[in-house]
Structure formats: C-alpha cells, structure tokens
Design a protein around this motif. Sequence first.
Motif, PDB file in Angstrom:
ATOM      1  N   ALA A 475       0.832  -1.210   0.000  1.00 49.78           N
ATOM      2  CA  ALA A 475       0.000   0.000   0.000  1.00 49.78           C
ATOM      3  C   ALA A 475       0.862   1.254   0.000  1.00 49.78           C
ATOM      4  N   GLN A 476       1.985   1.197   0.715  1.00 49.80           N
ATOM      5  CA  GLN A 476       2.866   2.366   0.811  1.00 49.80           C
ATOM      6  C   GLN A 476       3.554   2.652  -0.517  1.00 49.80           C
ATOM      7  N   TYR A 477       4.206   1.626  -1.106  1.00 52.05           N
ATOM      8  CA  TYR A 477       4.951   1.940  -2.337  1.00 52.05           C
ATOM      9  C   TYR A 477       4.011   2.128  -3.531  1.00 52.05           C
ATOM     10  N   MET A 478       2.840   1.488  -3.522  1.00 50.22           N
ATOM     11  CA  MET A 478       1.909   1.683  -4.629  1.00 50.22           C
ATOM     12  C   MET A 478       1.302   3.090  -4.615  1.00 50.22           C
ATOM     13  N   LYS A 479       1.116   3.648  -3.422  1.00 48.94           N
ATOM     14  CA  LYS A 479       0.630   5.039  -3.351  1.00 48.94           C
ATOM     15  C   LYS A 479       1.651   6.000  -3.948  1.00 48.94           C
ATOM     16  N   GLU A 480       2.914   5.717  -3.742  1.00 40.76           N
ATOM     17  CA  GLU A 480       3.972   6.553  -4.335  1.00 40.76           C
ATOM     18  C   GLU A 480       3.942   6.452  -5.860  1.00 40.76           C
ATOM     19  N   PHE A 481       3.758   5.240  -6.387  1.00 41.64           N
ATOM     20  CA  PHE A 481       3.682   5.072  -7.841  1.00 41.64           C
ATOM     21  C   PHE A 481       2.419   5.719  -8.408  1.00 41.64           C
ATOM     22  N   ASN A 482       1.359   5.697  -7.630  1.00 38.95           N
ATOM     23  CA  ASN A 482       0.090   6.275  -8.084  1.00 38.95           C
ATOM     24  C   ASN A 482       0.218   7.769  -8.348  1.00 38.95           C
ATOM     25  N   LYS A 483       1.118   8.420  -7.614  1.00 41.11           N
ATOM     26  CA  LYS A 483       1.317   9.861  -7.790  1.00 41.11           C
ATOM     27  C   LYS A 483       2.013  10.180  -9.112  1.00 41.11           C
ATOM     28  N   VAL A 484       2.898   9.300  -9.555  1.00 36.80           N
ATOM     29  CA  VAL A 484       3.692   9.600 -10.755  1.00 36.80           C
ATOM     30  C   VAL A 484       3.205   8.838 -11.994  1.00 36.80           C
ATOM     31  N   ASN A 485       2.364   7.842 -11.813  1.00 39.96           N
ATOM     32  CA  ASN A 485       1.879   7.045 -12.947  1.00 39.96           C
ATOM     33  C   ASN A 485       0.350   7.065 -12.956  1.00 39.96           C
ATOM     34  N   PRO A 486      -0.249   7.992 -13.713  1.00 42.97           N
ATOM     35  CA  PRO A 486      -1.711   8.088 -13.742  1.00 42.97           C
ATOM     36  C   PRO A 486      -2.375   6.853 -14.340  1.00 42.97           C
ATOM     37  N   MET A 487      -1.576   5.997 -15.018  1.00 45.50           N
ATOM     38  CA  MET A 487      -2.120   4.790 -15.630  1.00 45.50           C
ATOM     39  C   MET A 487      -1.869   3.562 -14.751  1.00 45.50           C
ATOM     40  N   LEU A 488      -1.613   3.753 -13.476  1.00 42.91           N
ATOM     41  CA  LEU A 488      -1.181   2.652 -12.614  1.00 42.91           C
ATOM     42  C   LEU A 488      -2.154   1.474 -12.623  1.00 42.91           C
ATOM     43  N   ALA A 489      -3.460   1.752 -12.597  1.00 44.35           N
ATOM     44  CA  ALA A 489      -4.438   0.657 -12.578  1.00 44.35           C
ATOM     45  C   ALA A 489      -4.298  -0.213 -13.822  1.00 44.35           C
ATOM     46  N   GLU A 490      -4.100   0.428 -14.980  1.00 48.26           N
ATOM     47  CA  GLU A 490      -3.910  -0.322 -16.223  1.00 48.26           C
ATOM     48  C   GLU A 490      -2.564  -1.041 -16.219  1.00 48.26           C
ATOM     49  N   THR A 491      -1.541  -0.365 -15.670  1.00 51.22           N
ATOM     50  CA  THR A 491      -0.219  -0.986 -15.573  1.00 51.22           C
ATOM     51  C   THR A 491      -0.304  -2.302 -14.819  1.00 51.22           C
TER      52      THR A 491
END
Length: 553
Positions: A475-491
């Motif tokens: 949850a911690q590192y995915m929140k960080e990626f969510n800030k810089v990768n708007p396509m994270l769910a698709e990724t």
Amino acid sequence: MYQPEPHSFKFTVLLNDIEQGLIKIPQFQRDFVWSKEQSAKLMDSILKGYPIGTFILWKTKERLRSIRNIGGVNLPDTPEGDFIQYVLDGQQRMTSLYASLKGVTIKRETKDEDFSKIYVDLLASEDEDIVITDISEKEPGSYIKLTDLLNGGLSLAKKFDEKYHDKLDDYYKRIATYDFPAILIKNSSIDIATEIFTRINIGGKKLSVFEIMVAKTFDAERDFDLSEKYDELIDSLSNVDYETISDATVLQTVSVCLVKECSKKQILKLDKQQFIDIWDDVVDAIERAVDYFRGFFRIPVSNLLPYNALIVPFAYYFYHHKNKPTGKQQEYLQDYFWRAALTERFSSGLETKLAQDIKKIDMILEDKLPQYEQGIDIRPEAIIQNGWFSAGRSYVKAILCILAYQRPLSFIDNSVVNISNDWLKQANSKNYHHFFPRAYLRKKGEEEFYINHILNITIVDDFLNKNKIKAKAPAQYMKEFNKVNPMLAETMKTHLINDLEEFGVWENDYDKFFEKRAEAICEEIKKRIILQQIDRIGESASEEVASAVEMDQ
C-alpha cells in the motif's frame, strides 16, 4: 569385432607420421596441459630406458574433426586415401614428445612456453635427472639442448670436450633406438573407438554425445564441422535472446527429424551424410520454432522456456510444416505446450517422452487432437499447492511465461519491462520481484512457503526492484507510484493484478491478494488448454470437460 594390434614406433617414425598428417589428435581430447618440466621428466625416463606407457591409436580411414595444430605447429591434412591413427590414449605424452623433440613453443593462455629449452646434463649420473630445464647453475659446455643432441650430426662432437663424446653418442642412440609401444585398434566403428576412449579416461573427462558427433560428422569435402555449425546457430539465436539452447537439444532435433527418436544410442547411429544433408533444414526449423515461441507465446528469452527440450517437438512440426500454424493446429500445439510445461513432463525420461510426443505432433499435423496420459490440474488450489518459487522449475516457468505474455509494464512510468537471459538464471534475479516484499511478510509472521511463491512474483526492472520498493508495504509503495503514474491501474493489469482494491493491495491484505492472483492465473491457463476428461479444473470438472470435448469433436 575390432582388432587390437601391438605396435611400436621409433622416434623418427613417430615424428614423421605426425608431420605427414598420419597421426591426429581428435577434437574431443582435452587441451595439452603438460608443462615443460613434466615433458623433461618424460624425456628423462626415455633416456634411462624406463617404460612411459602405451599409446592407444585408432587406425581408420574415417575423417574426424581433429586438432590440426599439435603443439602449436600447423600440420597438414592426412593424404587422401591414407589411414589415420587417432590418439585415444596418450595425447599428453604424444604432444609432449613432439614439442620436446622438435623444440616447439607452446602457446598458453597466460604465457608461451618454449620447449626448445630442454637440456641434457652431460655431468649427471644415472640416478640423477639427466634431462633438465634449469641450467642457471650449470657450466657452459656441460649440457646440450635436447634438439641439438638429436639434430647435431657429426659436427656436434667438435663443439664439446672429448670427454663428453661417448655420452653424446650414447644418449642419442638411447633415444633413437627407444621403442615407443602402441596398440592399434583396427576395423572398429567410431562408437567403439569413443567407448574405448571413455573407459580409458574413466574418472577423467567423459565424452558427451555432442563431442562424439562433432568427430563423427566432420566432412572436409562438404565443409561440414558440427562444432562450427552449432556455434553459428547459437550466434544467430543470440540475436533474439535464445542463445541458451543446448547442443543436446539440437542433436535431439536432428534425430527426431530423421528417425523420430532421439536416444543417445539412436543419435550415435545416425548416418553421417543424412545428418549433413538435413542440417540446414533443421536449423531453419529450430529458428521457426524460436520465432513462434517469441511471437505467438510471447516468450522473449530462452531462459523462460519451461524446457529447452520443447524446441524439439516444435522444430519437428516446423520441419514438416513451414508456415505458422492456424486453426485447429494452432490450438492443439498451444494445448500441447502448456500440458508439457504444467505437468513437468520432461523432468524424467526425456528421450522416451520426446519420442512419444513426436507421435502427438504427427497427429496435430493431421488436424487430430492428441490424447494425453496425464491430466492437468488448473484449479487455483493446485497453483497454490505447486507454486513454490524456484526459477528452474518448469511449472513455475510456465506461469512466468504467462506473466511475460502480458508484456508487463513498469510500475513507475508504464515503460515496457526489459526481460533478459542474464537476469533470469536464479530466483533472486533482477527481474523477479516479490510484490509483498519478503522482509515485510516475515515481520508479519507469514510462512516462507507462501512468501516465496509464484503468486507473489511480478516481473519488474532492476531499478524499480532495488531503488523504489525494497521492504515497503505494498500500500505504501503503490501510493507513491500512483502519484507519478496516472495509468497505474492499467499498468497492474499487465501483471495480472487486475484491481488493486479487489486484490487487497490498499489494505496490505496478503490472503486476499494471494487468492485473487491464483484465480487470475487460473483463468489465463484455462484460455490455453483444450479441456479433456482426464483434466481437473474444479468440483464440477467432469461434466464441464465432457461437454467441451464433445463440442470439439
């Protein structure tokens, strides 16, 4: 039946036969490793009349791949029609004799070694070393180069004090009259010759089938050298990251294309000319199989192949069918691939099973669905039970192939993850990332079996693994990626993590994540096989499978 025949050489005959190309060292012998000091000891034994062991030579008109440069000297090919005597035992002694008596410089990896600097000590008694390499404390005129002793002739005595003349003559005669014992193996096949070699060298180097076939199939007239041809193939495959295909796999492929079997015994019986005739077509078939693995299965590198041996049945298919499979044949081939991988089919009895599978490929070539002796269990429970992560297991590699098929993207910027052969050799590879980090799960008290599990593995790039994730909670590192990768769910869908919330990621719920990922991978496997009654996919499997089989027929 082969005929062993006692024989002996004088040193002049021995050297002459080597220089005329009549004695050859087959390529499967190891490199010459004796030092100048060891060679001096051998010559000392000869001067003293001691036995130095018997050479075993295979006398034949067969042309094998051999070492041309004995002792670093470029030697001629054997004259056409002449017998060749291949050294089966005594290669180190033979090369040592040649290098010492001819004064050859041997090229080593670290430094060159000058074998002309071997000397005869004219002051030494019979119980001392007569042949030496160190003359730093010897008086000039009290020693002679071994090569000078043999080649000096009548003028040699003039260079030395008269008190040494008898010794010079005596030492020359000892070498000139020494009988080098040998046994000639005549009227035997290469199989017998290499078996003799293997038994002689028991505890030492055991010949591989490939080394024997390199020797057996060598043909100078047709410019065929299997070792070079294999290297050319691997060079070609390295351009598409499939350079880890073994020489054994290539030989098995040639054999099944010729005779539909590939046991060691069968490979060694293959006809030399037929082998050479078929080589280019087999190479073409292997390259087509690799293209198919990379294209249709999206397996980008050979280290992800569940088995090297899968090359064999697929190359056999492309040997008989030059075009990419379509329709039923495509479905049946895909079904075969995943069954072999997920049932760990080639973990034992490889050669026998390959021969069985060639019959299945023949059925596929006729648009017929093969029947299988072993069913496949693709329930999520089976994935959980069998999923201990070890990078060498075919079951795990099969699931890694499914993950690679999704063309996984980087969590951080949605770029394509580079998958490399160099990175896939072990479980702690740079490409393998535990989505719930191991250190994090250990702190939570999770069992190691469930921590180091294929269901917890994602394929990522090295930078991401080392620098961004480390031991943080998902949850911690995915929140960080969510800030810089708007396509994270698709990724994350490219990693078969189809919904971050549903998979329990935001709550760090490993049980939920584990269960959902098993279901996601289960669904992917179902897409890839044709259900049969022998398979197990759930509690109502028999009805569902029976219906599917009936529809297919």
